[in-house]
Structure formats: C-alpha cells, structure tokens
Design an enzyme around this catalytic site. Structure first.
Site, PDB file in Angstrom:
ATOM      1  N   ASP A 144       0.982  -0.766   0.216  1.00  0.00           N
ATOM      2  CA  ASP A 144       0.340   0.011  -0.111  1.00  0.00           C
ATOM      3  C   ASP A 144       0.946   1.316  -0.314  1.00  0.00           C
ATOM      4  O   ASP A 144       0.606   1.949   0.253  1.00  0.00           O
ATOM      5  CB  ASP A 144      -0.743  -0.142   1.555  1.00  0.00           C
ATOM      6  N   GLU A 147      -0.181  -8.823  -0.977  1.00  0.00           N
ATOM      7  CA  GLU A 147      -0.817  -8.419   0.243  1.00  0.00           C
ATOM      8  C   GLU A 147      -2.118  -7.496  -0.607  1.00  0.00           C
ATOM      9  O   GLU A 147      -2.208  -6.831  -0.507  1.00  0.00           O
ATOM     10  CB  GLU A 147       0.004  -7.603   0.484  1.00  0.00           C
ATOM     11  N   GLU A 171      -2.099   5.384   2.801  1.00  0.00           N
ATOM     12  CA  GLU A 171      -1.756   4.174   2.191  1.00  0.00           C
ATOM     13  C   GLU A 171      -3.725   2.907   1.919  1.00  0.00           C
ATOM     14  O   GLU A 171      -3.756   2.072   0.903  1.00  0.00           O
ATOM     15  CB  GLU A 171      -1.486   3.027   3.207  1.00  0.00           C
ATOM     16  N   HIS A 231       5.895   5.446  13.325  1.00  0.00           N
ATOM     17  CA  HIS A 231       6.303   6.389  12.141  1.00  0.00           C
ATOM     18  C   HIS A 231       4.996   6.721  10.947  1.00  0.00           C
ATOM     19  O   HIS A 231       5.506   7.677  10.425  1.00  0.00           O
ATOM     20  CB  HIS A 231       6.934   5.734  11.063  1.00  0.00           C
ATOM     21  N   ARG A 268       1.826   8.248   8.918  1.00  0.00           N
ATOM     22  CA  ARG A 268       1.616  10.274   8.744  1.00  0.00           C
ATOM     23  C   ARG A 268       0.399  10.198  10.179  1.00  0.00           C
ATOM     24  O   ARG A 268       0.340  11.080  10.362  1.00  0.00           O
ATOM     25  CB  ARG A 268       1.692   9.549   8.039  1.00  0.00           C
ATOM     26  N   HIS A 288      13.167   5.096  12.818  1.00  0.00           N
ATOM     27  CA  HIS A 288      12.181   5.791  11.476  1.00  0.00           C
ATOM     28  C   HIS A 288      12.993   7.304  11.071  1.00  0.00           C
ATOM     29  O   HIS A 288      13.568   7.832  11.966  1.00  0.00           O
ATOM     30  CB  HIS A 288      10.859   5.755  11.423  1.00  0.00           C
TER      31      HIS A 288
HETATM   32  C1  UD1 Z   1       6.150   5.133   4.105  1.00  0.00           C
HETATM   33  C2  UD1 Z   1       5.046   4.771   3.270  1.00  0.00           C
HETATM   34  C3  UD1 Z   1       4.359   3.930   3.969  1.00  0.00           C
HETATM   35  C4  UD1 Z   1       5.290   2.890   4.674  1.00  0.00           C
HETATM   36  C5  UD1 Z   1       6.825   3.371   5.289  1.00  0.00           C
HETATM   37  C6  UD1 Z   1       7.511   2.488   5.909  1.00  0.00           C
HETATM   38  C7  UD1 Z   1       4.031   5.920   1.992  1.00  0.00           C
HETATM   39  C8  UD1 Z   1       3.227   7.667   1.596  1.00  0.00           C
HETATM   40  N1  UD1 Z   1       4.238   6.185   2.717  1.00  0.00           N
HETATM   41  O1  UD1 Z   1       6.197   6.096   4.563  1.00  0.00           O
HETATM   42  O2  UD1 Z   1       3.023   3.197   3.773  1.00  0.00           O
HETATM   43  O3  UD1 Z   1       4.410   2.568   5.888  1.00  0.00           O
HETATM   44  O4  UD1 Z   1       7.578   4.047   4.577  1.00  0.00           O
HETATM   45  O5  UD1 Z   1       8.463   2.936   6.754  1.00  0.00           O
HETATM   46  O6  UD1 Z   1       4.443   5.078   0.631  1.00  0.00           O
HETATM   47  N2  UD1 Z   1      13.576   8.731   5.089  1.00  0.00           N
HETATM   48  C9  UD1 Z   1      15.098   8.885   4.952  1.00  0.00           C
HETATM   49  N3  UD1 Z   1      15.713   7.701   4.746  1.00  0.00           N
HETATM   50  C10 UD1 Z   1      15.358   6.336   4.832  1.00  0.00           C
HETATM   51  C11 UD1 Z   1      13.460   6.097   4.145  1.00  0.00           C
HETATM   52  C12 UD1 Z   1      12.897   7.873   4.433  1.00  0.00           C
HETATM   53  O7  UD1 Z   1      15.941   9.843   5.297  1.00  0.00           O
HETATM   54  O8  UD1 Z   1      15.506   5.586   4.277  1.00  0.00           O
HETATM   55  C13 UD1 Z   1      13.428  10.259   5.584  1.00  0.00           C
HETATM   56  C14 UD1 Z   1      13.372  11.211   4.168  1.00  0.00           C
HETATM   57  O9  UD1 Z   1      13.138  12.662   5.083  1.00  0.00           O
HETATM   58  C15 UD1 Z   1      11.328  11.060   3.845  1.00  0.00           C
HETATM   59  C16 UD1 Z   1      11.067  10.584   5.298  1.00  0.00           C
HETATM   60  O10 UD1 Z   1      12.107   9.957   6.125  1.00  0.00           O
HETATM   61  O11 UD1 Z   1      11.396  12.118   3.266  1.00  0.00           O
HETATM   62  C17 UD1 Z   1       9.672  10.405   4.803  1.00  0.00           C
HETATM   63  O12 UD1 Z   1       9.450   9.418   3.912  1.00  0.00           O
HETATM   64  P1  UD1 Z   1       8.313   8.405   3.615  1.00  0.00           P
HETATM   65  O13 UD1 Z   1       8.605   7.103   2.208  1.00  0.00           O
HETATM   66  O14 UD1 Z   1       8.203   9.923   2.459  1.00  0.00           O
HETATM   67  O15 UD1 Z   1       7.126   8.176   4.334  1.00  0.00           O
HETATM   68  P2  UD1 Z   1       7.358   7.056   5.193  1.00  0.00           P
HETATM   69  O16 UD1 Z   1       6.508   7.672   6.516  1.00  0.00           O
HETATM   70  O17 UD1 Z   1       8.617   6.620   5.133  1.00  0.00           O
HETATM   71  N1  UDP Z   2      12.055  -3.982   9.786  1.00  0.00           N
HETATM   72  C1  UDP Z   2      13.697  -3.528  10.455  1.00  0.00           C
HETATM   73  N2  UDP Z   2      13.395  -2.991  11.012  1.00  0.00           N
HETATM   74  C2  UDP Z   2      13.223  -1.640  11.780  1.00  0.00           C
HETATM   75  C3  UDP Z   2      11.921  -1.417  11.941  1.00  0.00           C
HETATM   76  C4  UDP Z   2      10.691  -2.395  11.082  1.00  0.00           C
HETATM   77  O1  UDP Z   2      13.210  -3.989   9.520  1.00  0.00           O
HETATM   78  O2  UDP Z   2      14.293  -1.150  12.511  1.00  0.00           O
HETATM   79  C5  UDP Z   2      11.273  -3.782   9.218  1.00  0.00           C
HETATM   80  C6  UDP Z   2      10.049  -5.019   9.835  1.00  0.00           C
HETATM   81  O3  UDP Z   2      10.308  -6.534  10.753  1.00  0.00           O
HETATM   82  C7  UDP Z   2       8.872  -5.728   8.935  1.00  0.00           C
HETATM   83  C8  UDP Z   2       9.039  -4.029   8.065  1.00  0.00           C
HETATM   84  O4  UDP Z   2      10.511  -3.426   8.575  1.00  0.00           O
HETATM   85  O5  UDP Z   2       9.124  -6.044   8.342  1.00  0.00           O
HETATM   86  C9  UDP Z   2       7.760  -3.025   9.195  1.00  0.00           C
HETATM   87  O6  UDP Z   2       8.311  -1.823   8.047  1.00  0.00           O
HETATM   88  P1  UDP Z   2       7.979  -0.184   8.251  1.00  0.00           P
HETATM   89  O7  UDP Z   2       6.980  -0.702   9.693  1.00  0.00           O
HETATM   90  O8  UDP Z   2       8.616   0.604   8.598  1.00  0.00           O
HETATM   91  O9  UDP Z   2       6.160   0.231   7.219  1.00  0.00           O
HETATM   92  P2  UDP Z   2       5.006  -0.849   7.656  1.00  0.00           P
HETATM   93  O10 UDP Z   2       5.301  -2.124   7.510  1.00  0.00           O
HETATM   94  O11 UDP Z   2       4.046  -0.250   8.369  1.00  0.00           O
HETATM   95  O12 UDP Z   2       4.486  -0.665   6.620  1.00  0.00           O
END
Ligand code: UD1
Ligand code: UDP
Length: 378
Positions: free
Chosen positions: A99, A121, A135, A206, A208, A239
């Site tokens: 999602d 999924e 999502e 984490h 939104r 995160h």
């Molecule tokens: C995204 C997904 C969410 C998922 C989550 C898993 C969308 C809209 N959101 O949310 O569904 O649950 O990933 O973790 O698709 N950042 C870094 N390095 C990284 C990753 C993120 O610096 O490797 C920081 C950046 O500043 C980025 C911010 O995190 O702008 C947010 O990342 P973003 O992918 O927009 O949203 P997530 O909250 O990570």
């Molecule tokens: N995970 C990880 N390291 C972390 C936190 C989570 O490898 O520090 C793994 C976790 O086991 C799961 C996935 O990341 O498989 C979940 O990711 P996240 O919580 O970022 O996203 P969501 O599942 O909520 O979309």
C-alpha cells in the site's frame, strides 16, 4: 525466442522485505523468465538495508527520495521514472506489494501502458479511505488495475470479492512477510541486551496519521510505563524521518532506560522482536511478524486492516490515547495470565510459502508452466 520480462517494483523498507521472497523465487526460474528489480528509491538507506538482508540490489533505481517529500512529489517523480523504464524495458508483467505510494504508482504506470499487474498483499481494508493515510487509498486504487490479486488471508479475499472483483483473479497465497521473516529468522545470529536482566519493550512508530500530537501521546505513554516498571528497558529503533525522530528524542531521549537506536537491519530487527516482552507499534509489518514469535503487540492506531492478529489473540488495537496505552501495557506487564493468553506463537498471516504460489501464478499468467509443489495444501 526472447524470454518474457517480469518487473518487480519496490521503493520502501516494507516493499523490499515483502517483495524480496517473490523476486528471489522468480530468479530461480531464470531459464523461463527474466526478472528485473526496479526501485523508485522512495526510501534510501532503509531500502538498501532491507534489500541487503536478502543479498539483492535493484537493477534500476530512480533515486527519488528527498527529505520532507510530499505525497504528490513521490507520485509525480515515481510515475515519471517508472513510465520511462516501462517504455525502455517493455516488461510483460509488473508486480508490487501492499500500500505504499511506490506501489500505487507502479500499478498506475503499468495500467497506463496496459501491462498486467500482480498485487502482493491484496485486499487489506479498513472502513475509511482516510485511515491509514494514504495507504488505504493506495491499496484500493491498485485493486482496480490488478490482473492478479495475491490475498494473504481469507478475509482479504472476501474484501476483494465484496468490491466486485472477479473471484477468478483472486488467490489466497499467505503474506510474503511471513516468508521473509522465516528466511532471515533462520539465518540471524544477532543478540540484543544480553547484559540487561530485565524486560524489554520495543516501540516503533512512523505512520503519517500519527505525526504530531498522537506521537507525542505515544512517547508520553512510554515514559509513564517506564516510571511504573523499573525492570523495563524501552528500545526505540528510530525511523529515518526527521519529523518522527524529533518528537521521540524530545520526550524519551534523556531517559536512562531508553535506548534510541538507528533502524537495525532486518535480520537484527527480527532478533530484537524476539528479545522483547511486549511490542508497541503502528507498523503494518510488525503486526504480522510478532504473532509468529508469540510476542504480544499493542497496535498504536485507531483502525487496522489486519484484524487477524486481534482475532487470534496476539494483538490489541489500543489507539494513541495515552491512558489506554499505559493501561493495556500495565495489564500485560503485571498480569501473568493476561500476558500468557496473548503470548502464543501462531501465524494468522501465512505459512511461509506465499512466494512459491505467487511465482506459479505470475508465470501462469504469462502462459508459462512451473512446478506447483503441492502449494495449495497447507
Ligand atoms: C513510507 C510509506 C508507508 C510505510 C513506510 C515504511 C507512503 C506514502 N508511505 O512512509 O506506507 O509504512 O514508508 O517505513 O508510501 N527517510 C530517510 N531515509 C530512508 C527513508 C526515509 O531519510 O531510507 C526520511 C526522508 O526524510 C523522507 C521521510 O523519511 O522524506 C519520509 O519518507 P516517506 O517514504 O515519504 O514516508 P514514510 O513515513 O517513510
Ligand atoms: N523493520 C526493520 N527494522 C526496523 C523496523 C522495522 O527491519 O528498525 C522491518 C519489520 O520487521 C517489518 C518492516 O520493517 O518487516 C516494517 O516496516 P515499517 O514498519 O517501516 O513499515 P509498515 O510495515 O508499517 O508499512
């Protein structure tokens, strides 16, 4: 004759973890199909780390991540880049999971080029498009364009049928997240806090919809739990989003029994889940994985599209109200019977063979026979 090309698209940590088992499975059939792994790069370090747990790297990366990126920016850059690659590689099938906005744009880009799309999924639903945000929209939108829907559970299948999706396109496969956790779980040797004699609570947040006030309440609840239970160490893998870090650091950063850590690699994180007495989380994936180890989870959200873990007695939906989080945590930390009732290892989300089934189905869609391996018997 050219082999057909199948493109797997990932962008975030959970995309990588849940798509890797399918990609690896397809790679084992390289003589029949050419599998290409494409990353939008919606995540950067967290994506590389998650792919690394499976020893794989993207063949193409769009590298779109920016700090503070908006949903529209991810959509715009992801769609633009993926469309170009689809034109260049001309795959016959596209697969993405779950999602995230990467998944949404993968489905949309494939649809615009009339390329069949397989959704891993598929069929998870809450009853409002606003939660989880964005999502719930993403997964509903890709259901409109998917040619094959890989539903993890019977409930997910039912959700799709209720929306009028032809039952011939829906397949119950289990969740590939369970394949992933079994894959890394059996290889990992990481140990955590061996010098800490007491209990460990693992906190991840984490989402939104939890940014701001809800996350403040979550952090305050965690601090209150630490005040009540002196034998508890709180571990917070952070995160990478600066918005999330700021709140958690401000409220919990100075507490002597808090360990704020960089996000551990997937295999290490799995061991950390196993070390925990209790998990507080708004993560989707963690909700699915923790029951497999019998670690109780309190879900820090108002809704969940994963009610199976609640039904199996492994998870409770507590929301983000401070009092509720403290109350439910206190119950589990002080009442052995209540704890043991939740701490049973079950796997409502799959049997670890989802990727085999998806490989079989995707290849079947391409007109390729591959071994069935008694896939439907579990
Ligand atoms: C995204 C997904 C969410 C998922 C989550 C898993 C969308 C809209 N959101 O949310 O569904 O649950 O990933 O973790 O698709 N950042 C870094 N390095 C990284 C990753 C993120 O610096 O490797 C920081 C950046 O500043 C980025 C911010 O995190 O702008 C947010 O990342 P973003 O992918 O927009 O949203 P997530 O909250 O990570
Ligand atoms: N995970 C990880 N390291 C972390 C936190 C989570 O490898 O520090 C793994 C976790 O086991 C799961 C996935 O990341 O498989 C979940 O990711 P996240 O919580 O970022 O996203 P969501 O599942 O909520 O979309």
């Amino acid at each position: 004759m050219h082999k057909p090309i199948l493109m797997c698209v990932v962008g975030t940590r959970p995309d990588a973890i849940k798509t890797a088992p399918v990609y690896l499975e397809l790679k084992a059939y390289e003589h029949l199909v050419e599998s290409v792994l494409v990353s939008t790069g919606q995540h950067r370090e967290m994506l590389d780390q998650a792919l690394g747990a499976f020893g794989i790297e993207a063949d193409f990366s769009l590298n779109i991540m920016r700090h503070g990126q908006t949903l529209s920016e991810i959509t715009e850059r992801g769609l633009h880049g993926l469309d170009k690659l689809l034109g260049q590689l001309e795959p016959q099938f596209v697969i993405a999971q779950g999602d995230t906005t990467t998944t949404f744009v993968a489905g949309l880009a494939a649809f615009y080029r009339r390329i069949p799309f397989g959704h891993i999924e598929a069929g998870l639903r809450t009853d409002t498009i606003w939660d989880p945000f964005p999502e719930e929209f993403n997964r509903r939108a890709v259901s409109l364009v998917a040619s094959q829907h890989y539903a993890p559970t019977k409930l997910a299948q039912k959700n799709l049928e209720t929306e009028g999706i032809s039952c011939g396109k829906i397949f119950i496969t289990g969740n590939t997240g369970i394949d992933a956790v079994q894959y890394v779980g059996s290889n990992s040797t990481d140990t955590w806090f061996e010098d800490w004699p007491g209990r460990v609570i693992l906190l991840t947040t984490h989402r939104r919809e939890n940014w701001g006030e809800p996350q403040i309440r979550i952090a305050e609840a965690a601090a209150a739990i630490l005040d009540r239970f002196e034998d508890v160490l709180l571990v917070v893998p952070m995160h990478r989003n600066p918005k999330v870090r700021e709140v958690l650091e401000k409220i919990l950063g100075c507490h002597p029994r808090v360990r704020m850590i960089e996000p551990p690699a997937y295999s290490a994180f799995v061991q950390l889940m196993k070390r925990a007495t209790l998990i507080l989380s708004d993560s989707g994936g963690v909700q699915e994985e923790a029951p497999a180890f019998g670690i109780p989870v309190l879900i820090l959200r108002d809704t969940t599209e994963r009610p199976e873990g609640i039904k199996s007695g492994n998870a409770v939906l507590v929301g983000t109200d401070k009092e509720q989080i403290v109350l439910q945590s206190t119950l589990l930390l002080s009442d052995k019977t209540a704890y043991e009732k939740m701490a049973r290892a079950v796997s409502p989300y799959g049997d670890g063979r989802a990727a085999l089934r998806i490989r079989y189905l995707a290849l079947m869609h391409l007109g390729i026979e591959s071994p069935e391996e008694a896939m439907w018997t579990s």
